[in-house]
Design a protein around this motif. Structure first.
Motif, short mmCIF file in Angstrom:
data_model
loop_
_atom_site.label_atom_id
_atom_site.label_comp_id
_atom_site.label_asym_id
_atom_site.label_seq_id
_atom_site.Cartn_x
_atom_site.Cartn_y
_atom_site.Cartn_z
N ALA A 140 -5.06 -0.08 -5.04
CA ALA A 140 -6.22 -0.47 -4.24
C ALA A 140 -6.70 -1.84 -4.70
N MET A 141 -6.57 -2.84 -3.84
CA MET A 141 -7.11 -4.17 -4.09
C MET A 141 -7.87 -4.64 -2.86
N ALA A 142 -8.56 -3.72 -2.18
CA ALA A 142 -9.21 -4.06 -0.92
C ALA A 142 -10.63 -3.52 -0.85
N GLY B 46 -5.09 -6.99 4.20
CA GLY B 46 -6.22 -7.60 4.90
C GLY B 46 -6.56 -8.95 4.29
N ILE B 47 -7.38 -9.72 4.98
CA ILE B 47 -7.75 -11.06 4.53
C ILE B 47 -8.83 -10.96 3.46
N GLN C 189 -11.95 -6.32 4.59
CA GLN C 189 -11.47 -5.73 5.85
C GLN C 189 -9.95 -5.65 5.88
N ILE C 190 -9.43 -4.47 6.28
CA ILE C 190 -7.99 -4.28 6.44
C ILE C 190 -7.62 -4.63 7.88
N THR C 191 -6.63 -5.52 8.03
CA THR C 191 -6.26 -5.96 9.37
C THR C 191 -4.84 -5.57 9.77
N ALA C 192 -4.03 -5.11 8.79
CA ALA C 192 -2.64 -4.73 9.13
C ALA C 192 -2.24 -3.51 8.33
N THR C 193 -1.44 -2.61 8.95
CA THR C 193 -1.00 -1.36 8.32
C THR C 193 0.46 -1.11 8.68
N SER C 194 1.21 -0.56 7.71
CA SER C 194 2.61 -0.20 7.97
C SER C 194 2.95 1.03 7.14
N ARG C 195 3.80 1.91 7.70
CA ARG C 195 4.17 3.14 6.99
C ARG C 195 5.68 3.13 6.73
N ILE D 236 -4.67 -5.84 -0.73
CA ILE D 236 -3.66 -4.85 -0.35
C ILE D 236 -4.03 -3.48 -0.87
N GLN D 237 -3.44 -2.46 -0.23
CA GLN D 237 -3.68 -1.07 -0.62
C GLN D 237 -2.43 -0.26 -0.24
N ALA D 238 -2.10 0.73 -1.09
CA ALA D 238 -0.99 1.63 -0.80
C ALA D 238 -1.45 3.06 -1.11
N ASP D 239 -1.17 3.97 -0.21
CA ASP D 239 -1.54 5.37 -0.44
C ASP D 239 -0.46 6.29 0.11
N ARG D 240 -0.48 7.52 -0.37
CA ARG D 240 0.51 8.51 0.04
C ARG D 240 -0.10 9.89 -0.07
N ASP D 241 0.02 10.62 1.00
CA ASP D 241 -0.52 11.99 1.04
C ASP D 241 -2.00 12.02 0.68
N GLY D 242 -2.72 11.01 1.14
CA GLY D 242 -4.15 10.97 0.87
C GLY D 242 -4.53 10.48 -0.52
#
Length: 554
Positions: free
Chosen positions: A241-243, A267-268, A247-253, A230-236
């Motif tokens: 960060a655990m990815a 991602g898996i 490969q990242i396969t899904a994103t949500s805002r 998993i990964q989470a970011d905001r404003d760049g």
């Protein structure tokens, strides 16, 4: 003789059938393993496709939980402060620190400890901090977010916001704030605390693992982070960060709440598929088939070794038959020739008559010795022990008689015998077995020693064990072959092509009879060159003092 040869009849057809069956089983196992491997690959692809779908559901579930739980956590954290601000009562930083509840009750990281208070002033805003460890970047980010209206109203005069800012070392921090608004929705006051990076990241991790994204029978209690990166970011700026490298396969805002504007990724993980296949009941059996393949390979190797030993046994059997046949033919020819000479009265004197009778007796003894060797060997190979009747025996006297019985044979080859016998040694042995041992040792020296040699026969006491040895003046025995010559049918390569004949069981019988007495037999170098064969019997003692002139060989 026939029973002995039957015991060593080769079973090559049976072994060949066994090897063929093992090879066929091995081929079938390889085919099954190949099909199982392909099935496992297809199964892993199916599992990965399922994980792709589950990763999308997991990131959406993560977003919902953060919106709901994040708002609730901040509201609970600032409940008392909000009551004071809504009543337009003054609130000191000390009372703020005392009244604020933890943002994350389940987090193990350090709770917020740096509180700040921002109020409008003639010059803009005045910032007061209870702890100077509040980074200036955090305060700047809060003011920028307030100026841009990045907060959510929770009443007529209050609003909440979680403002994210980067620190100098590249890590991510945040500021959780309670904003008081005036009648014209102007910002009157901002109070809050600094959230350390470790606490923010742990909060995000706990939120992701709050609800299982993998069915329980598959997950077996493992957390979601075992299967998803998993990964989470905001404003760049990256908040979590655990990815790395995955490969990242899904994103949500996130569109609302205290974390509005934060983008979540899932991602898996690289080992997720293998984990589910191995631990989730989807094992295809490939490891078992591979184990079976290695086991069959081992059996094939064993079978090939048996085939090789069987081939070696066939060769030894042929050598044994050839040697025994030669051993039988020679004395029988001698007996027949001299018997015919006597029957036809072709002898010219009593001396020749006596000489002929001596040769007939000598060859008959040789036949008797050979038959006794074969019978003893047959019993030992058949698992039947030779019955012994040990009795106290004067060892030197018995060995002397055995050496004298070989006199006619020594004279035929111009050989001489020297004895080194320590008198008075008594040991419990079977006299028939002892004679058989001596006959084999003397016959061995006669066969492999050169004409005109001098054979030494010795007896001595060594630490309550009696030793009998026979030295010849032949070529000796190589060190590498000194243990092999006591095995059945074994003859040195140089002897198979020489004039010396033999069955290859004489020394095997010697060692077997010695061990039946609790002793042993071995070979060393003779002092004068050649080979010395030693037989040891335990439990010996001196009946009387030995002669002073005796000098035992070392």
């Amino acid at each position: 003789m026939d029973s002995l040869l039957e015991r060593y009849e080769p079973k090559q057809r049976h072994l060949a059938f066994l090897v063929g069956l093992l090879l066929l089983t091995f081929v079938l196992t390889v085919l099954l393993a190949f099909r199982a491997h392909r099935s496992e690959i297809a199964r892993q692809l199916q599992v990965r496709a399922v994980l792709d779908d589950l990763s999308g559901q997991a990131v959406q579930q993560w977003e919902r939980y953060l919106v709901e739980y994040g708002n609730e956590a901040v509201m609970q954290s600032f409940r008392m402060a909000g009551m004071h601000l809504s009543q337009q009562r003054d609130l000191s930083l000390e009372s703020l620190a005392a009244g604020v509840k933890p943002l994350c009750a389940d987090c193990a990281s350090e709770e917020p400890h740096a509180y700040f208070d921002i109020r409008p002033s003639d010059e803009g805003f005045a910032v007061a901090a209870l702890d100077h460890r509040v980074p200036a970047e955090v305060v700047d980010a809060v003011m920028s977010a307030v100026a841009l209206g990045r907060y959510s109203a929770v009443g007529d005069s209050l609003a909440l916001g979680l403002m994210v800012a980067g620190l100098e070392n590249g890590e991510v921090s945040a500021a959780t704030t309670m904003v008081r608004l005036g009648p014209d929705e102007d910002v009157v006051r901002v109070v809050g605390y600094h959230v350390p990076p470790a606490l923010l990241q742990e909060f995000l991790l706990l939120a992701f693992d709050a609800y299982p994204a993998i069915p329980k029978p598959w997950a077996r209690g493992a957390p979601n982070t075992e299967f998803f990166a998993i990964q989470a970011d905001r404003d760049g700026r990256v908040m979590l960060a655990m990815a790395e490298g995955e490969q990242i396969t899904a994103t949500s805002r996130i569109q609302s709440g205290v974390l509005a504007g934060t983008t979540l990724h899932a991602g898996i993980r690289d080992n997720a598929t293998r984990h589910l296949v191995a631990e989730g009941g989807l094992n295809s059996g490939v490891p078992l088939l591979l184990t079976l393949m290695f086991a069959i390979c081992g059996l094939i190797v064993v079978a090939l070794v048996l085939v090789r030993r069987e081939a070696e046994l066939v060769r030894l059997r042929a050598d044994f038959i050839s040697g025994v046949s030669h051993e039988l033919r020679t004395p029988l020819a001698q007996i027949r020739m001299f018997t015919e000479t006597l029957l036809l009265n072709r002898v010219r004197s009593d001396v020749e008559r006596r000489r002929s009778l001596e040769i007939i007796d000598q060859e008959a003894r040789r036949l008797t010795h050979l038959v006794e060797n074969v019978l003893l060997f047959s019993k030992s190979e058949g698992g039947r022990r030779q019955p012994l009747a040990p009795e106290p025996t004067d060892l030197a006297a018995e060995v002397r008689r055995a050496a004298e019985s070989f006199g006619p044979m020594w004279r035929t080859r111009d050989m001489s015998v020297r004895t080194e016998l320590q008198d008075g040694i008594t040991v419990a042995v079977d006299r028939g077995a002892l004679r058989q041992i001596m006959v084999n040792l003397l016959d061995n020296a006669l066969k492999y020693g050169p004409p005109g040699q001098r054979v030494t026969v010795g007896v001595a006491l060594f630490d309550e064990a009696a030793r009998v040895w026979v030295d010849d003046e032949g070529p000796g025995i190589p060190v590498a072959d000194r243990d092999r010559i006591f095995e059945a049918f074994v003859r040195l390569a140089r002897d198979t092509t020489s004039r010396s004949s033999g069955s290859g069981i004489g020394l095997s019988v010697v060692r077997e009879l010695a061990r039946l007495h609790g002793g042993n037999a071995w070979v060393t170098d003779a002092p004068g060159g050649g080979a010395r064969i030693v037989v040891q019997f335990p439990g010996a003692y001196l009946r009387a003092e030995p002669p002073a002139e005796f000098a035992a060989a070392s």
